[in-house]
Design an enzyme around this catalytic site. Structure first.
Site, short mmCIF file in Angstrom:
data_model
loop_
_atom_site.label_atom_id
_atom_site.label_comp_id
_atom_site.label_asym_id
_atom_site.label_seq_id
_atom_site.Cartn_x
_atom_site.Cartn_y
_atom_site.Cartn_z
N GLU A 53 0.82 -1.20 0.00
CA GLU A 53 0.00 0.00 0.00
C GLU A 53 0.86 1.26 0.00
O GLU A 53 0.56 2.25 -0.67
CB GLU A 53 -0.93 0.01 1.22
CG GLU A 53 -1.92 -1.15 1.24
CD GLU A 53 -1.41 -2.38 1.98
OE1 GLU A 53 -2.23 -3.12 2.54
OE2 GLU A 53 -0.17 -2.61 2.00
N ALA A 159 13.25 -36.61 -8.37
CA ALA A 159 13.37 -37.01 -9.78
C ALA A 159 13.40 -38.52 -9.85
O ALA A 159 14.04 -39.18 -9.02
CB ALA A 159 14.63 -36.41 -10.39
N ARG A 189 14.05 -23.56 -5.46
CA ARG A 189 14.80 -23.36 -4.21
C ARG A 189 14.78 -21.90 -3.78
O ARG A 189 14.64 -21.58 -2.59
CB ARG A 189 16.25 -23.82 -4.39
CG ARG A 189 16.44 -25.32 -4.50
CD ARG A 189 17.91 -25.65 -4.69
NE ARG A 189 18.15 -27.09 -4.78
CZ ARG A 189 19.35 -27.64 -4.95
NH1 ARG A 189 20.41 -26.85 -5.07
NH2 ARG A 189 19.48 -28.95 -5.02
N THR A 201 21.45 -38.76 1.83
CA THR A 201 21.64 -37.85 0.70
C THR A 201 22.84 -36.95 0.95
O THR A 201 23.64 -36.70 0.04
CB THR A 201 20.36 -37.01 0.49
OG1 THR A 201 19.27 -37.87 0.20
CG2 THR A 201 20.54 -36.03 -0.65
N ASP A 205 25.70 -37.89 -1.72
CA ASP A 205 25.60 -36.93 -2.82
C ASP A 205 26.45 -35.67 -2.58
O ASP A 205 26.80 -34.98 -3.53
CB ASP A 205 24.15 -36.49 -3.03
CG ASP A 205 23.28 -37.60 -3.60
OD1 ASP A 205 23.83 -38.68 -3.87
OD2 ASP A 205 22.07 -37.38 -3.76
N GLU A 287 13.89 -32.28 -0.47
CA GLU A 287 14.53 -32.82 -1.68
C GLU A 287 15.05 -34.25 -1.51
O GLU A 287 15.60 -34.80 -2.46
CB GLU A 287 15.67 -31.90 -2.13
CG GLU A 287 15.19 -30.67 -2.87
CD GLU A 287 16.19 -30.16 -3.90
OE1 GLU A 287 17.17 -30.87 -4.18
OE2 GLU A 287 15.98 -29.05 -4.41
#
Length: 349
Positions: A53, A159, A189, A201, A205, A287
């Protein structure tokens, strides 16, 4: 579409420009209209800075200043009525003698929750509420979920191959999605406050979990690692970005890497989300990996799911992708070999 819907639709479009930069505040857009002509518009661009506003009224050309007191202000969310990082927007509206305000939806935050509308009406302002209400609520689904359910808005993402595998085994990484899809994931993200993974993970990874492929803010990284198995030489611990490690061993509350000690006798995910609520984290992108995602599904704690499937990749034996239940398919999007399916939780409908 009637005249009110037309301008609330414009408010929504403006509000979206604040995605990823205004949390924990809601995204809000505002438009000032005089005789069916827009004379001012604005949106909340960054947390701690001016609200929609304010920006809308400041955008009015000096030559149109005399029209403000005869114009209609459209705003996607009820104007605030409390002092926070900025003064109440209701006061500003009343000071400018704006005669009519059209509101998309009521703010469920307890400091507002109808108070803004009541203050405007008490000051003699005509207030119309509920124009494109569903769309306006959907715009700030993270904000409303956080305040109404006392937890972040949860988005699951993974995935998978055409034969529903997410990896060859539990210790190796399989690159499934395309470069174009990966850029989209980095955009996702940047739109959420936090990103969460489990220990496997993190260990195998060694992900960065930041935003590298697009311009945007890096999310807070959340790691569930009960036994602290992730090597401290991994990227999560050495790049200086904010990281929170949920574990059963230690508590450290300072520095870029913080450790939150959980109670082994209580359910893990509920404790993690309770801590996120205390930190005003309104949205979490989950994820991986498969076990962590499946825990959210089995406990029925999720709001959206985005499944990326490489329609041409078949690996045979491998780690099975999560099984999504209570789901409602909203739409699908093709990116070369990748098909992205967007789901919402059925109970949310």
């Amino acid at each position: 579409m009637d005249i009110h819907e037309k301008y609330i639709q414009r408010c929504i479009a403006l509000a979206k420009r604040g995605a990823g930069t205004v949390a924990p505040n809601p995204m809000v857009g505002a438009v000032l209209v005089y005789e069916d002509q827009i004379i001012g518009e604005g949106w909340h661009a960054k947390y701690g800075e001016a609200h929609a506003e304010v920006n809308c009224l400041e955008s009015v050309d000096p030559g149109n200043a005399d029209k403000i007191a005869k114009a209609t202000l459209y705003v996607s969310l009820e104007p605030c009525a409390h002092f926070g990082k900025t003064p109440p927007c209701t006061n500003l509206i009343i000071q400018h003698k704006i005669p009519r305000v059209v509101v998309g939806c009521v703010d469920s935050f307890k400091e507002v929750a109808g108070k803004g509308i009541n203050l405007l009406r008490e000051a003699g302002v005509e207030v119309i509420v509920g124009v494109l209400e569903k769309e306006c609520v959907g715009l700030n689904k993270r904000f409303f979920t956080y305040h109404e359910k006392k937890r972040p808005y949860i988005i699951l993402k993974w995935a998978q191959t055409a034969d529903k595998k997410i990896a060859l085994d539990t210790t190796s990484r399989l690159f499934i999605s395309s470069e174009a899809t990966n850029r989209l994931v980095h955009q996702w993200r940047s739109e959420e406050q936090a990103i969460l993974i489990g220990a496997n993970t993190a260990i195998y990874d060694n992900p960065k979990l930041n935003v590298r492929l697009v311009n945007g803010n890096d999310p807070i990284r959340l790691l569930i690692d009960p036994k602290l198995r992730t090597p401290i030489s991994h990227d999560l611990f050495v790049d200086g970005l904010e990281t929170i490690v949920y574990n059963y061993k230690k508590e450290i509350k300072s520095g870029s890497v913080q450790y939150v000690k959980l109670n082994e006798e209580e359910e893990c995910i509920h404790q993690v989300l309770a801590d996120c609520y205390k930190r005003s984290i309104q949205s979490v992108l989950v994820e991986g990996g498969a076990y962590t995602i499946q825990q959210f599904i089995e406990q029925d704690i999720w709001d959206e799911a985005r499944i990326i499937e490489n329609t041409e990749l078949i690996v045979g034996d491998g780690l099975q992708a999560p099984t999504l239940t209570n789901r409602s398919l909203q739409h699908q999007q093709k990116f070369g070999k990748d098909m992205i399916s967007f789901f919402t939780h059925k109970i949310m409908q």
